[in-house]
Write an enzyme that holds these catalytic residues in place. Structure first.
Site, PDB file in Angstrom:
ATOM      1  N   SER A  93       0.569  -1.144  -0.008  1.00 18.22           N
ATOM      2  CA  SER A  93      -0.006  -0.059  -0.132  1.00 18.22           C
ATOM      3  C   SER A  93       0.897   1.138  -0.049  1.00 18.22           C
ATOM      4  O   SER A  93       1.595   1.689  -1.140  1.00 18.22           O
ATOM      5  CB  SER A  93      -0.818  -0.140   1.234  1.00 18.22           C
ATOM      6  OG  SER A  93      -1.881   0.742   1.048  1.00 18.22           O
ATOM      7  N   ASP A 226     -10.357  -5.901  -3.512  1.00 20.50           N
ATOM      8  CA  ASP A 226     -10.028  -4.573  -3.077  1.00 20.50           C
ATOM      9  C   ASP A 226     -10.827  -3.356  -3.708  1.00 20.50           C
ATOM     10  O   ASP A 226     -11.559  -3.784  -4.538  1.00 20.50           O
ATOM     11  CB  ASP A 226      -8.368  -4.456  -3.447  1.00 20.50           C
ATOM     12  CG  ASP A 226      -7.877  -3.355  -2.837  1.00 20.50           C
ATOM     13  OD1 ASP A 226      -8.597  -2.599  -1.983  1.00 20.50           O
ATOM     14  OD2 ASP A 226      -6.637  -2.958  -3.053  1.00 20.50           O
ATOM     15  N   HIS A 255      -7.638  -5.555   0.460  1.00 22.34           N
ATOM     16  CA  HIS A 255      -6.425  -4.514   0.386  1.00 22.34           C
ATOM     17  C   HIS A 255      -5.756  -5.286   1.264  1.00 22.34           C
ATOM     18  O   HIS A 255      -5.746  -4.789   2.633  1.00 22.34           O
ATOM     19  CB  HIS A 255      -7.046  -3.085   0.885  1.00 22.34           C
ATOM     20  CG  HIS A 255      -5.744  -2.313   0.570  1.00 22.34           C
ATOM     21  ND1 HIS A 255      -5.365  -1.809  -0.684  1.00 22.34           N
ATOM     22  CD2 HIS A 255      -5.279  -1.709   1.383  1.00 22.34           C
ATOM     23  CE1 HIS A 255      -4.506  -0.793  -0.648  1.00 22.34           C
ATOM     24  NE2 HIS A 255      -4.406  -0.843   0.791  1.00 22.34           N
TER      25      HIS A 255
END
Length: 284
Positions: A93, A226, A255
């Site tokens: 991320s 996600d 995610h």
């Protein structure tokens, strides 16, 4: 002994990423050493973490202004000096975004990458650590263009010049996706296009805006569940890498990093491919 530098996501920490990567690391060759780079800024807890996960919750940068991105990149340099050299880098991320920014800016500056390969889990767009990037576009925004951009996503941006859209619409989309999805704090400073080329203005690295590409093998892994806008940004940043040296795949989660046995096996197959191809390169 192969050594891998790992960067965590927004609102987590090195210890949380170590837990998230547990199944992935358990499947690694026992000789691999995973080193975790801790963010230095406290922030809100990341979306999706369970109620019993304890802080502190950290991130690498408070805003996406070039100066803050540069500070995040400096952390990587400091870790390389303290604990390197490293064979590979893994970013999840926000950690993936920082790793991309670092690698791409080094390529722009003509410096060889200090890593042989990279893995990006659910990464988001990379931001430039240099406040001259995109200056010609930002400085020449018209009042009409600024009004359109400030109205995103309700306004039609199809009339903008393609390069203006590449820089500014992608920036607006990134902040909209991250804030509405709860991936960053609602108080995170956003792009204010009325500032035009102010040094604090975030500048996204978009493939259409530069010819430089990350020259090492890269693996890009997203979650099937996600947020679709976030996945779109993960796909976009693949264009910042050498297309001959890319592997991309999807795992069954959201995610997050791959955690099921099948997903971990597929991830390691891609990483092994990257390691093998990195051994054929001569850029160090």
């Amino acid at each position: 002994m192969p050594k891998i530098l790992c960067l965590h996501g927004y609102g987590t920490s090195a210890s949380i990423l170590q837990h998230q990567l547990g199944p992935f690391m358990a499947a690694a060759d026992p000789s691999y050493e995973f080193v975790f780079l801790e963010g230095e800024i406290e922030c809100q807890k990341a979306q999706g973490l369970g109620p019993f996960v304890k802080g502190p919750f950290l991130c690498y940068n408070e805003s996406f202004a070039p100066a803050d991105i540069q500070e995040s990149c400096d952390l990587i340099d400091e870790m390389i000096q303290a604990a390197g050299p490293f064979d590979g880098i893994i970013g999840f991320s926000q950690g993936g975004s920082v790793a991309l920014s670092y690698l791409l800016q080094r390529q722009i500056d003509g410096h060889p990458p200090p890593f042989r390969w990279a893995v990006f889990f659910s990464t988001v767009i990379a931001f430039a650590p240099n406040d001259t990037f995109g200056s010609n576009i930002l400085a020449n925004l018209t009042d009409h263009e600024i009004r359109l951009l400030d109205g995103y996503p309700a306004t039609d941006l199809s009339s903008l010049h393609p390069l203006t859209r590449a820089l500014c619409e992608t920036t607006a989309q990134t902040f909209y996706s991250a804030k509405t999805g709860g991936f960053i704090s609602p108080n995170t400073p956003i792009a204010e296009f009325s500032k035009r080329d102010d040094p604090s203005q975030p500048r996204v690295f978009h493939p259409a805006l530069l010819g430089d590409r990350i020259p090492i093998p890269t693996v890009h892994i997203t979650g099937r569940k996600d947020n679709s806008l976030m996945v779109g940004l993960s796909v976009l940043v693949q264009g910042l890498c050498d297309q001959r040296l890319i592997r991309s795949l999807t795992h069954s989660g959201g995610h997050n990093v791959p955690r099921s046995a099948d997903d971990v096996r597929a991830a390691w197959a891609a990483v092994d491919w990257a390691i093998q191809h990195s051994q054929k390169q001569h850029i160090w």
